[in-house]
Enzyme design. Structure first.
Site, PDB file in Angstrom:
ATOM      1  N   SER A 140      80.676 -16.401 -20.406  1.00 11.40           N
ATOM      2  CA  SER A 140      79.832 -17.367 -19.690  1.00 11.40           C
ATOM      3  C   SER A 140      80.589 -17.890 -18.475  1.00 11.40           C
ATOM      4  O   SER A 140      81.832 -17.927 -18.479  1.00 11.40           O
ATOM      5  CB  SER A 140      79.506 -18.556 -20.601  1.00 11.40           C
ATOM      6  OG  SER A 140      78.831 -19.568 -19.868  1.00 11.40           O
ATOM      7  N   TYR A 153      81.807 -25.467 -26.618  1.00 13.84           N
ATOM      8  CA  TYR A 153      81.220 -24.197 -26.153  1.00 13.84           C
ATOM      9  C   TYR A 153      82.100 -23.553 -25.077  1.00 13.84           C
ATOM     10  O   TYR A 153      82.417 -22.365 -25.146  1.00 13.84           O
ATOM     11  CB  TYR A 153      79.810 -24.459 -25.622  1.00 13.84           C
ATOM     12  CG  TYR A 153      79.131 -23.230 -25.067  1.00 13.84           C
ATOM     13  CD1 TYR A 153      78.609 -22.253 -25.914  1.00 13.84           C
ATOM     14  CD2 TYR A 153      79.010 -23.028 -23.684  1.00 13.84           C
ATOM     15  CE1 TYR A 153      77.985 -21.120 -25.402  1.00 13.84           C
ATOM     16  CE2 TYR A 153      78.390 -21.909 -23.170  1.00 13.84           C
ATOM     17  CZ  TYR A 153      77.881 -20.955 -24.030  1.00 13.84           C
ATOM     18  OH  TYR A 153      77.271 -19.834 -23.526  1.00 13.84           O
TER      19      TYR A 153
HETATM   20  N1  LIG Z   1      71.226 -18.353 -21.387  1.00 14.89           N
HETATM   21  C1  LIG Z   1      72.231 -18.751 -20.638  1.00 14.89           C
HETATM   22  O1  LIG Z   1      72.070 -19.527 -19.677  1.00 14.89           O
HETATM   23  C2  LIG Z   1      73.614 -18.257 -20.905  1.00 14.89           C
HETATM   24  C3  LIG Z   1      74.609 -18.572 -19.981  1.00 14.89           C
HETATM   25  C4  LIG Z   1      75.901 -18.114 -20.190  1.00 14.89           C
HETATM   26  C5  LIG Z   1      76.193 -17.333 -21.300  1.00 14.89           C
HETATM   27  N2  LIG Z   1      75.211 -17.045 -22.191  1.00 14.89           N
HETATM   28  C6  LIG Z   1      75.588 -16.237 -23.348  1.00 14.89           C
HETATM   29  O2  LIG Z   1      74.679 -15.169 -23.481  1.00 14.89           O
HETATM   30  C7  LIG Z   1      74.574 -14.774 -24.854  1.00 14.89           C
HETATM   31  C8  LIG Z   1      73.109 -14.722 -25.270  1.00 14.89           C
HETATM   32  O3  LIG Z   1      72.540 -15.997 -25.102  1.00 14.89           O
HETATM   33  P1  LIG Z   1      70.967 -16.228 -24.929  1.00 14.89           P
HETATM   34  O4  LIG Z   1      70.803 -17.221 -23.852  1.00 14.89           O
HETATM   35  O5  LIG Z   1      70.259 -14.915 -24.848  1.00 14.89           O
HETATM   36  O6  LIG Z   1      70.669 -16.999 -26.284  1.00 14.89           O
HETATM   37  P2  LIG Z   1      69.568 -16.817 -27.426  1.00 14.89           P
HETATM   38  O7  LIG Z   1      69.689 -18.017 -28.279  1.00 14.89           O
HETATM   39  O8  LIG Z   1      68.250 -16.468 -26.822  1.00 14.89           O
HETATM   40  O9  LIG Z   1      70.116 -15.524 -28.209  1.00 14.89           O
HETATM   41  C9  LIG Z   1      71.256 -15.554 -29.029  1.00 14.89           C
HETATM   42  C10 LIG Z   1      70.959 -14.749 -30.270  1.00 14.89           C
HETATM   43  O10 LIG Z   1      72.143 -14.752 -31.100  1.00 14.89           O
HETATM   44  C11 LIG Z   1      71.729 -14.898 -32.429  1.00 14.89           C
HETATM   45  N3  LIG Z   1      72.808 -15.457 -33.247  1.00 14.89           N
HETATM   46  C12 LIG Z   1      73.287 -16.733 -33.236  1.00 14.89           C
HETATM   47  N4  LIG Z   1      74.210 -16.908 -34.177  1.00 14.89           N
HETATM   48  C13 LIG Z   1      74.353 -15.693 -34.799  1.00 14.89           C
HETATM   49  C14 LIG Z   1      75.153 -15.233 -35.871  1.00 14.89           C
HETATM   50  N5  LIG Z   1      75.983 -16.066 -36.514  1.00 14.89           N
HETATM   51  N6  LIG Z   1      75.059 -13.939 -36.235  1.00 14.89           N
HETATM   52  C15 LIG Z   1      74.206 -13.097 -35.613  1.00 14.89           C
HETATM   53  N7  LIG Z   1      73.395 -13.494 -34.606  1.00 14.89           N
HETATM   54  C16 LIG Z   1      73.466 -14.775 -34.200  1.00 14.89           C
HETATM   55  C17 LIG Z   1      70.528 -15.846 -32.370  1.00 14.89           C
HETATM   56  O11 LIG Z   1      69.730 -15.795 -33.522  1.00 14.89           O
HETATM   57  C18 LIG Z   1      69.828 -15.354 -31.119  1.00 14.89           C
HETATM   58  O12 LIG Z   1      68.854 -14.370 -31.394  1.00 14.89           O
HETATM   59  C19 LIG Z   1      75.408 -15.809 -25.622  1.00 14.89           C
HETATM   60  O13 LIG Z   1      76.705 -15.273 -25.840  1.00 14.89           O
HETATM   61  C20 LIG Z   1      75.499 -16.983 -24.672  1.00 14.89           C
HETATM   62  O14 LIG Z   1      76.630 -17.785 -24.906  1.00 14.89           O
HETATM   63  C21 LIG Z   1      73.933 -17.485 -22.017  1.00 14.89           C
END
Ligand SMILES: NC(=O)c1ccc[n+]([C@@H]2O[C@H](COP(=O)([O-])OP(=O)(O)OC[C@H]3O[C@@H](n4cnc5c(N)ncnc54)[C@H](O)[C@@H]3O)[C@@H](O)[C@H]2O)c1
Length: 253
Positions: A140, A153
Site C-alpha cells: 500500500s 495498518y
Molecule cells: N482499496 C484500497 O484503497 C487499497 C489501498 C492500498 C492497498 N490496498 C490493499 O489491497 C488489497 C486488497 O484490498 P481491497 O481494497 O480489494 O479490499 P477488499 O476488502 O475488497 O478485499 C480483501 C479480501 O481479502 C479477504 N480476506 C480478509 N482477511 C482474510 C483472511 N484472513 N484470509 C483470507 N482472505 C481474507 C476479504 O474477505 C476480502 O475478500 C489489500 O492488501 C489492501 O491492503 C487497498
C-alpha cells in the site's frame, strides 16, 4: 496471452483488487487457485471466472491460521500440479491509532497482513523453486506515508514491503522474482466500510481523497490488477525487489 497455462494463487480474491486480478489473470490464460475467508464471495468469483471460460478452483481459508494458509498450496498442487505465481492480496484493513488499538486489534491486523502472508508464501515457495516464478505482494502507499490513525495498518504494510525485498534476495537463486504493488486509494468494498466507519457521505469522502492524488481521482480495482499482472508476467523478467506505486501520484506529491 501473458499468463498462458500459468498456475496462479490469489489470496483475498473474493472482492475488490483480488477479484479484479482473478478476472485479468483468467483473460490472460492463467489457471487459478482463488482464496478467500468469505466462502460466499469466493464461490461467486470462482463461478464468474468459469463463466468467462477460465479455469478456477476455490481454496476457502483464513490465512491467519497456519494450517489453513498451508492448505492453499496443497489445493494448487493437487488440482493443477504446481505453482508459478503467488499474489498475496488478502489483508485486514482496520485502521487505528496507537492509543485506540488493543493487543487483539494488533494481532488481527498482523495476523493476516504479516503472519498470514508469510505463511501462505512459506508453503507455496517449495513448489515454485524447481521452475522459478513470480510473487506479488499487494502492499500500500500507506507503507511510505503517515496518515492519521493508521499506525497498525501502515506498519503492517511497511512489513510487507520489507518482506518483499528480503524474499527477493533469498529467492533470486531459484529464479523467483518478488515485488510489491502499492496502491493509492482504490474504490472497493473496503472503501465503503471506511466511509461508514467515519460516518461520511461517500461523495464527500471521495472528493476529499481524490484531491490528494495528482490525477485528481481514485483508482479502480482493475488498475491495480493490471500492475499485478505486469509484475506476475514475463514482461517483468528483470524486475525484483521493486515497489510499483499505483497511486495516481499520491506519495510523490
Ligand atoms: N482499496 C484500497 O484503497 C487499497 C489501498 C492500498 C492497498 N490496498 C490493499 O489491497 C488489497 C486488497 O484490498 P481491497 O481494497 O480489494 O479490499 P477488499 O476488502 O475488497 O478485499 C480483501 C479480501 O481479502 C479477504 N480476506 C480478509 N482477511 C482474510 C483472511 N484472513 N484470509 C483470507 N482472505 C481474507 C476479504 O474477505 C476480502 O475478500 C489489500 O492488501 C489492501 O491492503 C487497498
Amino acid at each position: 496471452m501473458r499468463l498462458k497455462d500459468k498456475i496462479a494463487i490469489i489470496t483475498g480474491a473474493g472482492s475488490g483488487i483480488g477479484e479484479a486480478t482473478a478476472v485479468r489473470f483468467a483473460e490472460e490464460g492463467a489457471r487459478l487457485v482463488l482464496n478467500d475467508v468469505d466462502g460466499e464471495n469466493l464461490h461467486r468469483v470462482v463461478e464468474r471466472v468459469r463463466g468467462m471460460g477460465g479455469q478456477a478452483v476455490g481454496a476457502h481459508a483464513d490465512i491467519s491460521v497456519e494450517a489453513e494458509a498451508a492448505s492453499i498450496a496443497d489445493v494448487a498442487v493437487k488440482t493443477f500440479g504446481g505453482i508459478d505465481v503467488l499474489v498475496n492480496n488478502a489483508a485486514n484493513f482496520t485502521q487505528m491509532g496507537l492509543e485506540q488499538a488493543t493487543m487483539a486489534d494488533w494481532q488481527r491486523v498482523y495476523g493476516v497482513n504479516v503472519f498470514g502472508t508469510a505463511m501462505v508464501t512459506k508453503y507455496a515457495v517449495p513448489h515454485m523453486k524447481a521452475k522459478g516464478g513470480s510473487i506479488v505482494m499487494v502492499a500500500s502507499m500507506s507503507a511510505f506515508i503517515a496518515q492519521p490513525n493508521f499506525t497498525s495498518y501502515s506498519t503492517s504494510k511497511a512489513a510487507g514491503v520489507m518482506m518483499t525485498r528480503s524474499l527477493a534476495l533469498d529467492l533470486a537463486p531459484f529464479k523467483i522474482r518478488v515485488n510489491s504493488v502499492c496502491p493509492g486509494c482504490i474504490v472497493t468494498s473496503a472503501s465503503h466500510r471506511e466511509v461508514e466507519r467515519l460516518g461520511l457521505k461517500f461523495e464527500d469522502w471521495y472528493n476529499d481523497n481524490a484531491s490528494k492524488h495528482m490525477l485528481g481521482r481514485l483508482g479502480e480495482p482493475v488498475e491495480a490488477a493490471n500492475a499485478i499482472l505486469f509484475l506476475a508476467s514475463e514482461e517483468a523478467s528483470f524486475i525484483t525487489a521493486a515497489e510499483l506505486m499505483v497511486d495516481g501520484g499520491y506519495v510523490h506529491w
